[in-house]
Design an enzyme around this catalytic site. Structure first.
Site, PDB file in Angstrom:
ATOM      1  CG  HIS A  82       5.337 -29.038   4.892  1.00 37.57           C
ATOM      2  ND1 HIS A  82       6.055 -30.315   4.591  1.00 37.57           N
ATOM      3  CD2 HIS A  82       5.992 -28.630   5.845  1.00 37.57           C
ATOM      4  CE1 HIS A  82       6.945 -30.469   5.546  1.00 37.57           C
ATOM      5  NE2 HIS A  82       6.893 -29.445   6.187  1.00 37.57           N
ATOM      6  CE  LYS A 110     -11.285   2.732   0.759  1.00 39.09           C
ATOM      7  NZ  LYS A 110     -10.863   3.554   1.715  1.00 39.09           N
ATOM      8  CD  GLU A 115      -3.426   0.786   2.039  1.00 36.61           C
ATOM      9  OE1 GLU A 115      -2.819   1.220   3.143  1.00 36.61           O
ATOM     10  OE2 GLU A 115      -4.374   0.487   1.631  1.00 36.61           O
TER      11      GLU A 115
HETATM   12  O1  F6P Z   1      -8.721   1.440   2.043  1.00 37.82           O
HETATM   13  C1  F6P Z   1      -7.487   1.515   2.485  1.00 37.82           C
HETATM   14  C2  F6P Z   1      -7.121   2.137   3.956  1.00 37.82           C
HETATM   15  O2  F6P Z   1      -7.759   3.438   3.865  1.00 37.82           O
HETATM   16  C3  F6P Z   1      -6.026   2.003   4.728  1.00 37.82           C
HETATM   17  O3  F6P Z   1      -5.200   2.708   4.232  1.00 37.82           O
HETATM   18  C4  F6P Z   1      -6.418   1.891   5.981  1.00 37.82           C
HETATM   19  O4  F6P Z   1      -5.598   1.304   7.002  1.00 37.82           O
HETATM   20  C5  F6P Z   1      -7.695   1.248   6.181  1.00 37.82           C
HETATM   21  O5  F6P Z   1      -8.341   1.453   4.829  1.00 37.82           O
HETATM   22  C6  F6P Z   1      -8.708   1.456   7.326  1.00 37.82           C
HETATM   23  O6  F6P Z   1      -8.962   3.107   7.235  1.00 37.82           O
HETATM   24  P1  F6P Z   1      -9.542   3.437   8.411  1.00 37.82           P
HETATM   25  O7  F6P Z   1      -8.832   3.298   9.684  1.00 37.82           O
HETATM   26  O8  F6P Z   1      -9.807   4.915   7.997  1.00 37.82           O
HETATM   27  O9  F6P Z   1     -10.871   2.919   8.764  1.00 37.82           O
END
Ligand code: F6P
Length: 572
Positions: free
Chosen positions: A412, A536, A381
Site C-alpha cells: 500500500h 563523524k 555498510e
Molecule cells: O559508525 C558506524 C558504526 O561504527 C557501525 O559499524 C557500528 O555498528 C556502530 O557505529 C556502533 O558502533 P559501536 O558499537 O562501537 O558503538
C-alpha cells in the site's frame, strides 16, 4: 578479500562470458523462461536448515548459473570461505579476522586462531551473560534502592542496536514463562527522543541501562548514557554531581550513593574494558567481546544480551545453533547447492550484468518488521565500497541500494513503483510456512491462521505479478496503458518452515554469507566501514562552531545559513 595478485573481477574469463551471455538474455521475458522449462522450480530451489530458497524467478537460466559458478571459482570463493571460517585475517584494512562464526561454534569445537582456541573464550563470555540473565529473570538483580528490575533499556546504535532490536522483535513468541517480568527497550538516536520517552515513563528505581558499544566511543550512545546516568543520579543518589535542572527532582526518600546507583543500574557490553571502567561500569557488570567481531555481525555474542533477556538463554543458544547449521552448510555444501553462494551470485548477476541496482526486502510476517533495517546496515555498510582490497578504484558496480518494509504494508506504499515504475528492482520475499499452531483458543487460532493464509497468498501473488505482468491474468483482454504491468521483474523467495530461533539464526547467517560471497567476487573488504568516519569528524567540528567555539566564516554558505537559522531559533 583476495590475494594481492588477484585480477579484478571484470577481467576474469567468466565475467567476459557473462557479459555476452547477458546480451543474449536481454530480450527474454521471465514468463518465457518458465514456459520453456517445466522443471524450473526444482532446478532453482534449494533447502537447508529449515529454509527453502526459491531462485526460479531470477531472470537467468542454467547456462547463467554455470557461468556464475565459474566466476565464483575464478574469484576464489571456496578458498575465501575457508579463510573466513578458519580465522585468517580477512579484514585486510584492519588486519584482523572476522570471526562472528566463532560466536556460534558449539562448546566442544576447537578453533585455533593464531595459536589460541577462541571457542573457550566465547563460551566463557556466554556463561557470564547467562549469569546476568538468570539474576534478572529471577528478580534477584536489585536497583540501588533494593527493588527488582522491571525495565532494561539498551543504549546502542548500528550493530549494537539493530541486530538485537530485530531479533527480539522477531522472537517475542519465545518469551520464557514463569520468570520475573523484565521488559526490554531500545534507544539509539543521538537526539535523545527515544530515551526521553522512557525517562518520562519509567521508575528509575526499577530501570537499568545496557551500554552497548563495541568501541565505547560512539557519541550517539555515550550521549544517551550520560543523560540516563544523570537522570538516575538526580532521582536516586545523595550526591549526584552532574545534574541538569529539568532532571533533578529527587523522588526517593532514602537516597543512596552515586557509586551504588551506577553499579546497580548499568551493564556495559564492549570490546574495550578499559573504556567501560573509565565510564564507571563495575567490572563484574562488564560483558566483553573481541575486536575480531564486526559491529554489524555482533548479535551472536554479548551484544545479544537484550535477545537473551527476551527469549531466555535456551532460545538464544537455538539461534546460535541455527546460524551454525548455515555456517556448516556454507563451508561444506558444493557451490551449486550452497544457499549463500547462490543468493550472492543472483545479486552479482542482477547488479553487474542486468544492471539492476535497487533491491527491496519484503517480509510477509509482522515479526520481521526490523529485518529490512537490519539488512540495510549488513549489506550497505559491508559492501557499499568502491575500492578493492588492494586499494584500487573499482570500475564496476558493487552493493545495490537496499531498502524494505513489511511486504503487506509496502503493497500500500511503494509497490506501485515495483510494478509500473521506470526503475528495475529485485525483491526478496520472506515468509514462514507455518504460523499460529500454538494459539490455544480454537476460534482465535482459526482466524489467525486464515490471516496467515491471506498473507502468504499476497506474498506469492506479488512475486507472480512481478514476474508475469499482465499475463498473471488469465483473461487478458485489451487494457489502457496505465493499467498494464510489464512483469519481468526478478525476485527471490525465502520460506522458513516456521519462524523459530533456529530458522531465524539460519536466515541471518544466510544473508551474512551472501554478503561475503559478493565481497569476494567484487574484491572488496566487507568488514571495515571507513566511509562513516569523515562525517563523524566533521560533526565534531560543526558542533564546536554551533557552540560558538569555532570559525563560522570557514564554512560554505549553506552550512552557515543552517547554523545561523539555529542560532536565531535559540534567541526566540
Ligand atoms: O559508525 C558506524 C558504526 O561504527 C557501525 O559499524 C557500528 O555498528 C556502530 O557505529 C556502533 O558502533 P559501536 O558499537 O562501537 O558503538
Amino acid at each position: 578479500m583476495a590475494s594481492a595478485t588477484r585480477a579484478t573481477p571484470d577481467t576474469l574469463p567468466a565475467w567476459q562470458t557473462l557479459t555476452q551471455h547477458a546480451q543474449s538474455l536481454q530480450r527474454v521475458h521471465l514468463k518465457n523462461l518458465f514456459g520453456d522449462d517445466a522443471s524450473r522450480w526444482t532446478n532453482f530451489t534449494r533447502q537447508v536448515a529449515g529454509l527453502t530458497l526459491d531462485l526460479s524467478k531470477q531472470r537467468w537460466d542454467d547456462d547463467t548459473l554455470e557461468h556464475l559458478l565459474a566466476l565464483a571459482h575464478e574469484a576464489g570463493v571456496p578458498g575465501a570461505i575457508d579463510a573466513l571460517l578458519s580465522g585468517k585475517r580477512v579484514n585486510v584494512s584492519e588486519n584482523r579476522p572476522a570471526l562472528h562464526t566463532a560466536l556460534r561454534l558449539p562448546a566442544d569445537a576447537v578453533l585455533n586462531v593464531e595459536g589460541h582456541n577462541v571457542v573457550s573464550d566465547v563460551h566463557e563470555s556466554l556463561a557470564q551473560m547467562e549469569r546476568l540473565v538468570q539474576r534478572l529473570h529471577a528478580g534477584q538483580w536489585r536497583g540501588a534502592t533494593g527493588k527488582p528490575i522491571r525495565h532494561v533499556v539498551n543504549l546502542g546504535v548500528g550493530g549494537s542496536d539493530l541486530g538485537p532490536l530485530m531479533v527480539t522483535h522477531a522472537l517475542t513468541d519465545y518469551r520464557p514463562k514463569d520468570i520475573h517480568p523484565v521488559e526490554v527497550h531500545f534507544a539509539s538516536t543521538m537526539d535523545g527522543s527515544q530515551l526521553a520517552d522512557y525517562l518520562s515513563r519509567f521508575n528509575p528505581e526499577t530501570t537499568i541501562f545496557v551500554l552497548s558499544s563495541k568501541s565505547f566511543t560512539t557519541i550517539d550512545t555515550l550521549s544517551n548514557a550520560n543523560t540516563a546516568r544523570d537522570w538516575l543520579l538526580g532521582r536516586l543518589s545523595n550526591h549526584g554531581d552532574v545534574l541538569d535542572g529539568s532532571l533533578q527532582t529527587r523522588t526517593h526518600a532514602n537516597p543512596v550513593s552515586a557509586e551504588l546507583v551506577i553499579r546497580q543500574h548499568f551493564i556495559g557490553v564492549s570490546a574495550s574494558p578499559d573504556k567501560m571502567s573509565e565510564w564507571g561500569i563495575a567490572s563484574d557488570h562488564q560483558l566483553m567481546f573481541w575486536e575480531w567481531v564486526g559491529g554489524r555481525y555482533s548479535l551472536w555474542g554479548t551484544i545479544g544480551l537484550p535477545i537473551a533477556l527476551v527469549v531466555g538463554m535456551e532460545n538464544f543458544r537455538e539461534l546460535l545453533a541455527g546460524a551454525h547449521a548455515m555456517d556448516t552448510h556454507f563451508r561444506h555444501a558444493p557451490m551449486e547447492d550452497n544457499l549463500p553462494v547462490l543468493l550472492g551470485l543472483a545479486g552479482i548477476w542482477n547488479v553487474n550484468f542486468l544492471d539492476i541496482r535497487a533491491h527491496s526486502i519484503l517480509p510477509y510476517d509482522g515479526r520481521l518488521e526490523y529485518f529490512a533495517a537490519y539488512l540495510e546496515q549488513l549489506e550497505m555498510e559491508s559492501n557499499g565500497k568502491s575500492v578493492t582490497s588492494q586499494g584500487k578504484a573499482v570500475n564496476y558496480s558493487t552493493c545495490p541500494v537496499l531498502w524494505g518494509q513489511l511486504g503487506p504494508n509496502a503493497q500500500h506504499a511503494f509497490y506501485q513503483l515495483l510494478h509500473q515504475g521506470t526503475q528495475p528492482v529485485v525483491c526478496d520475499f520472506i515468509a514462514p510456512l507455518k504460523r499460529y499452531d500454538e494459539v490455544e483458543d480454537p476460534d482465535t487460532r482459526r482466524h489467525l491462521k486464515a490471516q496467515h493464509r491471506l498473507a502468504l497468498a499476497n506474498c506469492f501473488a506479488q512475486s507472480r505479478v512481478l514476474m508475469l505482468g499482465d499475463d498473471a491474468l488469465e483473461d487478458d483482454g485489451p487494457r489502457p496503458e496505465h493499467k498494464r504491468y510489464r512483469g519481468n521483474q526478478p525476485s527471490s523467495t525465502v520460506l522458513l518452515d516456521k519462524l523459530t530461533p533456529a530458522t531465524l539464526g539460519a536466515l541471518i547467517a544466510l544473508y551474512e554469507h551472501k554478503v561475503f560471497v559478493q565481497a569476494v567476487i567484487w574484491d572488496i573488504n566487507p568488514f571495515d566501514q571507513w566511509g562513516v568516519e569523515l562525517g563523524k569528524q566533521i560533526a565534531t567540528d560543526t558542533q564546536a562552531i554551533i557552540d560558538g567555539e569555532g570559525d563560522l566564516s570557514r564554512m560554505d554558505a549553506s552550512s552557515r545559513g543552517l547554523i545561523e537559522a539555529f542560532w536565531a531559533a535559540e534567541q526566540e
